[in-house]
Each structure stands twice: as C-alpha cells, then as structure tokens.
Design an enzyme around this catalytic site. Structure first.
Site, PDB file in Angstrom:
ATOM      1  N   ASN A 132      39.608  15.408  81.471  1.00  0.00           N
ATOM      2  CA  ASN A 132      39.603  14.268  80.368  1.00  0.00           C
ATOM      3  C   ASN A 132      38.972  15.122  79.291  1.00  0.00           C
ATOM      4  O   ASN A 132      37.944  15.843  79.511  1.00  0.00           O
ATOM      5  CB  ASN A 132      37.848  13.663  81.064  1.00  0.00           C
ATOM      6  CG  ASN A 132      38.936  12.419  82.595  1.00  0.00           C
ATOM      7  OD1 ASN A 132      40.073  12.590  82.542  1.00  0.00           O
ATOM      8  ND2 ASN A 132      37.925  11.766  83.134  1.00  0.00           N
ATOM      9  N   TYR A 178      38.668  14.455  75.005  1.00  0.00           N
ATOM     10  CA  TYR A 178      38.541  14.267  74.195  1.00  0.00           C
ATOM     11  C   TYR A 178      38.602  14.982  72.593  1.00  0.00           C
ATOM     12  O   TYR A 178      38.235  14.400  71.503  1.00  0.00           O
ATOM     13  CB  TYR A 178      37.867  12.428  74.295  1.00  0.00           C
ATOM     14  CG  TYR A 178      37.824  12.129  74.744  1.00  0.00           C
ATOM     15  CD1 TYR A 178      38.426  10.861  74.534  1.00  0.00           C
ATOM     16  CD2 TYR A 178      36.971  11.790  76.548  1.00  0.00           C
ATOM     17  CE1 TYR A 178      38.504  10.090  76.027  1.00  0.00           C
ATOM     18  CE2 TYR A 178      37.774  11.276  77.440  1.00  0.00           C
ATOM     19  CZ  TYR A 178      38.181  10.189  77.175  1.00  0.00           C
ATOM     20  OH  TYR A 178      38.699   8.786  78.242  1.00  0.00           O
ATOM     21  N   HIS A 226      34.605   6.660  90.560  1.00  0.00           N
ATOM     22  CA  HIS A 226      34.462   7.079  89.455  1.00  0.00           C
ATOM     23  C   HIS A 226      33.522   6.350  88.969  1.00  0.00           C
ATOM     24  O   HIS A 226      33.016   4.868  88.362  1.00  0.00           O
ATOM     25  CB  HIS A 226      35.858   6.287  88.899  1.00  0.00           C
ATOM     26  CG  HIS A 226      35.680   6.575  87.586  1.00  0.00           C
ATOM     27  ND1 HIS A 226      36.956   7.304  86.307  1.00  0.00           N
ATOM     28  CD2 HIS A 226      34.849   6.305  85.970  1.00  0.00           C
ATOM     29  CE1 HIS A 226      36.788   7.019  85.184  1.00  0.00           C
ATOM     30  NE2 HIS A 226      35.472   6.910  85.033  1.00  0.00           N
ATOM     31  N   ARG A 284      46.472   5.485  86.653  1.00  0.00           N
ATOM     32  CA  ARG A 284      45.365   5.769  87.027  1.00  0.00           C
ATOM     33  C   ARG A 284      43.924   4.902  87.173  1.00  0.00           C
ATOM     34  O   ARG A 284      44.226   4.417  85.851  1.00  0.00           O
ATOM     35  CB  ARG A 284      44.879   7.470  86.288  1.00  0.00           C
ATOM     36  CG  ARG A 284      43.252   7.737  87.214  1.00  0.00           C
ATOM     37  CD  ARG A 284      42.650   9.092  86.393  1.00  0.00           C
ATOM     38  NE  ARG A 284      41.744   9.443  86.628  1.00  0.00           N
ATOM     39  CZ  ARG A 284      40.706   9.514  85.793  1.00  0.00           C
ATOM     40  NH1 ARG A 284      41.129   9.764  85.055  1.00  0.00           N
ATOM     41  NH2 ARG A 284      39.450   9.937  86.501  1.00  0.00           N
ATOM     42  N   GLU A 338      42.676  12.034  81.337  1.00  0.00           N
ATOM     43  CA  GLU A 338      42.053  11.168  80.314  1.00  0.00           C
ATOM     44  C   GLU A 338      42.464  11.452  79.229  1.00  0.00           C
ATOM     45  O   GLU A 338      42.019  13.208  78.684  1.00  0.00           O
ATOM     46  CB  GLU A 338      40.578  10.701  80.584  1.00  0.00           C
ATOM     47  CG  GLU A 338      40.313   9.825  81.353  1.00  0.00           C
ATOM     48  CD  GLU A 338      38.724   8.942  82.046  1.00  0.00           C
ATOM     49  OE1 GLU A 338      38.331   9.741  80.606  1.00  0.00           O
ATOM     50  OE2 GLU A 338      38.807   8.750  82.834  1.00  0.00           O
ATOM     51  N   GLU A 381      34.864  13.513  87.031  1.00  0.00           N
ATOM     52  CA  GLU A 381      33.778  14.006  86.335  1.00  0.00           C
ATOM     53  C   GLU A 381      31.715  13.934  86.686  1.00  0.00           C
ATOM     54  O   GLU A 381      31.505  13.821  85.450  1.00  0.00           O
ATOM     55  CB  GLU A 381      33.512  13.180  84.704  1.00  0.00           C
ATOM     56  CG  GLU A 381      34.788  12.653  83.652  1.00  0.00           C
ATOM     57  CD  GLU A 381      34.402  12.074  82.694  1.00  0.00           C
ATOM     58  OE1 GLU A 381      33.551  11.707  83.041  1.00  0.00           O
ATOM     59  OE2 GLU A 381      35.347  12.873  81.796  1.00  0.00           O
ATOM     60  N   PHE A 415      38.786   1.630  73.624  1.00  0.00           N
ATOM     61  CA  PHE A 415      39.993   3.004  73.464  1.00  0.00           C
ATOM     62  C   PHE A 415      41.295   2.026  74.624  1.00  0.00           C
ATOM     63  O   PHE A 415      42.285   3.207  74.294  1.00  0.00           O
ATOM     64  CB  PHE A 415      39.423   3.396  74.866  1.00  0.00           C
ATOM     65  CG  PHE A 415      38.986   4.820  74.715  1.00  0.00           C
ATOM     66  CD1 PHE A 415      38.673   5.737  73.866  1.00  0.00           C
ATOM     67  CD2 PHE A 415      36.371   4.286  74.878  1.00  0.00           C
ATOM     68  CE1 PHE A 415      37.781   6.732  73.585  1.00  0.00           C
ATOM     69  CE2 PHE A 415      36.126   5.148  74.074  1.00  0.00           C
ATOM     70  CZ  PHE A 415      36.233   6.130  73.857  1.00  0.00           C
ATOM     71  N   TRP A 417      30.693   1.922  79.934  1.00  0.00           N
ATOM     72  CA  TRP A 417      29.519   2.104  80.031  1.00  0.00           C
ATOM     73  C   TRP A 417      28.789   1.913  78.995  1.00  0.00           C
ATOM     74  O   TRP A 417      27.688   0.916  78.680  1.00  0.00           O
ATOM     75  CB  TRP A 417      29.257   3.758  80.078  1.00  0.00           C
ATOM     76  CG  TRP A 417      31.073   4.123  81.128  1.00  0.00           C
ATOM     77  CD1 TRP A 417      31.962   4.807  80.987  1.00  0.00           C
ATOM     78  CD2 TRP A 417      31.012   3.482  82.790  1.00  0.00           C
ATOM     79  NE1 TRP A 417      32.399   4.839  81.782  1.00  0.00           N
ATOM     80  CE2 TRP A 417      32.138   3.940  82.944  1.00  0.00           C
ATOM     81  CE3 TRP A 417      30.301   3.349  82.986  1.00  0.00           C
ATOM     82  CZ2 TRP A 417      32.617   3.989  84.089  1.00  0.00           C
ATOM     83  CZ3 TRP A 417      30.807   2.524  84.782  1.00  0.00           C
ATOM     84  CH2 TRP A 417      32.374   3.118  84.975  1.00  0.00           C
TER      85      TRP A 417
END
Ligand SMILES: *[C@@H]1O[C@H](CO)[C@@H](O)[C@H](O)[C@H]1NC(C)=O
Ligand SMILES: *[C@@H]1O[C@H](CO)[C@@H](O)[C@H](O)[C@H]1NC(C)=O
Ligand SMILES: *[C@@H]1O[C@H](CO)[C@@H](O)[C@H](O)[C@H]1NC(C)=O
Length: 528
Positions: free
Chosen positions: A343, A345, A157, A112, A426, A203, A489, A481
């Site tokens: 996504n 987490y 994105h 992806r 994700e 997102e 990650f 970011w």
C-alpha cells in the site's frame, strides 16, 4: 591532439542529448503532465479498485454480525469527526450488486475487498460460523466472477470482534494468532474454490502505529511522549502486535499451503504499508537514517516473511525489547509469502536522530515527539524541509504527491526480496471536502496523481520488478477511519443522504485508461 579535442566536444554534446532525452522520456519537466498507457503493463496484469469491509459495508448489526472493535470505538462520542461511524457507511451490504456493476462499467478485471470477521465468526472460536455472513461473501464472489472480475480477498483489514479485545487484548496476545488461523481456515474452506488471491492481513505495520503507538485507532493504547492514553506502552506494544501478526500470518499460510493451495490453485501473501523515504540532506547520517526508516517500517514486516527474522538494524537498536522468533518459528515464517502487497501513498524525508537533535515542529502532523527513541529507529520523518513540502499536499494531513516514490519503493522491495511478485494493493489520492461535496479541482489532481504514480510503476516494471497488479484506493468515497467522512479517496462520489453513487471525472479517466479509448474532452463528461 586537435581531433581528440573535437571528439571530446562531440561526446559532450551526445551526453547532453542523452540527458535531455532521459528527462523528456521520464517527463520530469515541470508542468508536463505524465501520460501512461495500459499497454505499458504486462498481459494478465490485475487492474482493480480496493475497499475494506468496515469502510463500506454498513449493516453493522444485521444478520447476526457482532460488534467489532471499530463499532465500539466509533460509538464513543467525539472520537470521529461529525460523529461518523461505519454503522451505515456506503451500505454496500445491501448495494453490492450495484457496486459490482460500477466496477464492471469501469472495466476493471479485479476487486480487492476484505471480510468482516464479526460477520463470519461473531464470537470467534467460541461460537458458530454465521451462515448469513458466508452467504453475503458468496454472493459477492459469485457476482464478481459473473462479470469477469477476479476477487482479491484480504482476510483481515483492521476490524475484529470486540469480544477479543475484552477477553484477551486482541493482537497483544498470542491467542489472537489462533483466532486468526481459525478465521482464515473458514475463509479458505468456504471461498477458496473461487478465490485465487488471498492477503492474510492488511498493514499490521501501520495498525501498530495508529493503535498502539499514537493511540488514535482502537484500542487507543499509547504512552508519553507519543500520546496520552489511559493505557499502553508505545515503546513495547507495537512490537508485540507486529510479532503476533507475523506468526498469525505464517500459521494461516501453512494451513493454506498444506491443505488448500494445491487443489484450489491460489496464491497467498501479506499487505504492508509501504511509504518511501528520502534523506533530508545528503550527509551520511541522513542516508543511514533513510535505510533505518525503511527497515523499521517496511522490512520490519517483510524480512521475517522472506528471511525468517527481523532486520539487523532493529535488533541492534531495540535489543531485547524486540521479541525473538524461536527456531521452529523461524522455519515457519521464512518464505511464508507468495507475493508482497504494497500500500503506497506517499514519500517522506528522513533525518537522523542519533547524531543530531531531533526536536520536531509541533505543527508537523507527522511529529510524534518520540523521534529520538529506539521504537522510531532514531529517525525523524517529515514532509517538510526548510519550510517547503516534499510534494503537493493531499487532502489528508501528512500525505504528499511524490510520484517517483512508487518506482523507488518497488525497486527497494524488488531488490531486497529477490524479485518476489508484487501487487500494489492500494494507491490513491485523498481530497478534503465536506460530506456532501465534490470538488472537481481536487478530482483533477486525483487523475494527475494516478497517471503519474502509474507511470512511475511502469518504470519499476521496466527496471525488472515483477509487479502483477494495481488497485486504486478506493472504488468510492467511504468511512476513512479516524477522519470519518471528511477525507475522500473514491472514484465514485457517494451522496451522504441518498447514498447514490456517481462517477467523478477520475472514474471516467480510469475507465478510459482501462478500455483504451482516446480521450478527447474529459471535462465534458462529468455527470456530477
Ligand atoms: C490500445 O490498443 C492498441 C491496439 O490494440 C495498442 O496498439 C495501443 O498501444 C493501446 N493503447 C493503450 C493506451 O493501451
Ligand atoms: C518458498 O515456498 C514456496 C511454496 O511452498 C516454494 O515453491 C518455493 O520454492 C520456496 N522458495 C524458497 C526460496 O525456499
Ligand atoms: C535539542 O533541542 C531542544 C529544543 O531546541 C533543546 O531544548 C535541547 O536542549 C536540545 N538538546 C540537545 C542535546 O542539544
């Protein structure tokens, strides 16, 4: 009488045994590491790694690419730790072949990635299509296919030409819908003969919070009590941004379905940020607050795409602040997604702020100081309860390890949206290291995290969810970011000077999981 008493004892023992068996089969006993096998997932399941354009590509002014909102933002001194930016990032623009080889060596069957808007359309609708941009993504797609890796493409994105911001305030304006549709159509035309999985937007329900509520992503809009920005309205703007995103998505999907889908044979959906929430206490108010948290974060985006309107809780508490879809728009957006991308987490506690005083702890990174406002759904979201964390803290502030959350969020989405296909687009473990660093202990935790979250995902599949893919965030350490290069990650470590990639233990683990080889001594294999 006596026999019935014996019978009761008998049933009692059976019950205990069943509970024990349940506990062991779910491996929720402390200290027991969860194991998971690829064979627990259906045939044809996509296992991949995930990246996004701005976070890995670099080459920010090469071959006709225009400046994006993120270039502009990062170049403002001091906003990103250590002056970080995506100017070079992982230099994936020049090293994509090597990166595709890494993926092939892992044994993934999917990748992806996202498309840099300013590489393809440096000036949006006003300008030309940049042939060098098209060529770059053609090269990626063709090279992936040569290695048997399926491209899963996110059209947008987070990064768009800065010009949109300057000219019409980007996602705050309906003009952005038309810009996005134009961009998407060029992607379908140029790549759709080979790309069978499209995600329109990544997102929007998280972007709105970072960019327009807290003001920590470009264009840094916010207002008190959420933050001090020179511009913005945290109670209103996030609602407009998501509204425009939903309409942009639906218009692009309509074009895809009308003009491309039949001959190209692909599928198209949206990717939502999807945290899970647990009630802070078992009282009714906190249970309701948990449902509101899910409605105001997840269903905010997904209800319109499936049912054609916002969740009723949002309408109830936001009233006329929440934009309205007219009749035509409702028809357009309803059933405008073939699949749901999640996504996921972490998981948080949710505490009611309608009936109780929600002053959050200053030290809590999740505290926005606006918990008791409609835009937050009158919910306090936190990772802490009575001084203890909901799960082990990861290296990014505000992320905790709560594997059960994966099963719970997938169950929620599966039930609410009638078994629509789901991709986990994700899932990943953040470690906190200096830029050069590789911390093996943290990477061992990454392996444990992925195993436990995959085991949890496998349970949701056994519960009946139609889950079709799982993408590790991320292939390699990259520009994270607002944390720059301080949070990592990746399955691959990237040296900040040479940009050489090297596999972490977690890369070896993922390869072994995917290729079904027996692990004897994973520790012996580290190459770093
Ligand atoms: C590995 O493959 C064998 C035979 O193909 C299968 O029985 C087993 O369940 C697989 N194990 C994993 C971890 O997928
Ligand atoms: C949703 O749209 C798809 C694609 O156009 C169609 O195949 C499907 O039947 C629709 N589903 C519903 C519930 O209307
Ligand atoms: C809520 O708590 C804060 C801080 O403890 C206090 O200043 C405020 O008066 C309280 N408000 C209500 C309505 O109890």
């Amino acid at each position: 009488m006596k026999t019935s008493w014996t019978l009761k004892k008998y049933y009692f023992i059976i019950c205990i045994l069943l509970i024990l068996q349940h506990v062991y089969s779910n491996k929720i006993i402390n200290g027991l590491e969860e194991e998971v096998k690829k064979s627990e997932f259906p045939n044809g399941f996509l296992f991949g790694t995930s990246t996004s354009a701005y976070q890995v590509e670099g080459a920010y002014i090469e071959d006709g690419r225009s400046l994006s909102n993120w270039d502009t933002y990062c170049h403002i001194n001091g906003v990103i730790p250590n002056g970080g930016s995506g100017d070079i990032a992982d230099d994936h623009y020049h090293r994509y072949l090597e990166d595709i080889d890494l993926m092939a060596s892992l044994g993934v069957n999917a990748y992806r990635f996202s498309i840099s808007w300013s590489r393809i359309l440096p000036r949006g609708k006003l300008g030309h299509v940049n042939p060098a941009g098209i060529k770059f993504y053609n090269n990626i797609i063709d090279s992936l296919l040569l290695k048997g890796i399926i491209p899963f493409v996110t059209i947008h994105h987070y990064d768009y030409p800065q010009e949109f911001e300057d000219r019409f305030q980007a996602w705050l304006s309906p003009l952005m819908q038309e810009e996005f549709v134009h961009f998407a159509e060029i992607c379908f035309k140029s790549f759709g003969n080979r790309v069978k999985y499209w995600a329109t937007l990544n997102e929007p329900n998280l972007y709105m919070e970072m960019a327009y509520l807290k003001g920590v992503f470009p264009p840094s809009h916010c207002s008190p009590p959420f933050g001090k920005c020179s511009y913005g309205n945290s109670d209103i703007e996030p609602l407009l941004v998501v509204h425009n995103s939903i309409l942009a998505h639906a218009k692009a999907v309509k074009i895809y379905r009308d003009q491309f889908q039949e001959k190209q044979g692909g599928t198209i959906g949206m990717v939502a940020s999807a945290y899970m929430y647990k009630p802070m206490t078992d009282n009714e108010a906190d249970n309701k607050a948990t449902n509101r948290a899910l409605a105001f974060r997840v269903a905010w985006l997904l209800d319109p795409l499936v049912y054609g309107d916002y969740p009723i809780e949002m309408r109830h508490y936001l009233g006329t602040k929440l934009p309205i879809f007219n009749g035509e728009e409702k028809i357009l957006i309803k059933n405008s997604t073939d699949f749901i991308g999640l996504n996921h987490y972490t998981t948080y506690f949710a505490k009611d702020c309608l009936n109780s005083n929600c002053t959050c702890m200053e030290s809590d990174v999740l505290c926005t100081h606006g918990e008791n406002r409609a835009i937050r759904g009158y919910v306090l979201i936190t990772g802490q309860k009575d001084g203890a964390y909901i799960g082990d803290q990861m290296g990014m502030p505000g992320l905790y390890v709560v594997p059960q959350g994966m099963e719970d969020i997938v169950d929620y989405v599966n039930k609410r949206y009638n078994n629509l296909p789901i991709f986990v687009t994700e899932n990943g473990y953040a470690s906190n290291e200096n830029q050069e660093g590789y911390d093996m202990d943290q990477d061992r935790k990454r392996i444990k995290y992925h195993k436990a979250y995959l085991a949890s995902l496998a349970r949701s599949i056994r519960n009946g969810a139609d889950v079709r893919g799982y993408f590790v965030w991320s292939l390699m350490d990259n520009f994270e970011w607002r944390f720059g290069y301080t949070v990592k990650f990746g399955l691959y470590h990237v040296d900040p000077f040479s940009l050489n990639r090297s596999p972490k233990l977690s890369a070896h683990w993922f390869r072994d999981f995917l290729t079904n080889t027996t692990l004897n001594n994973i520790q012996a294999k580290s190459t770093i």
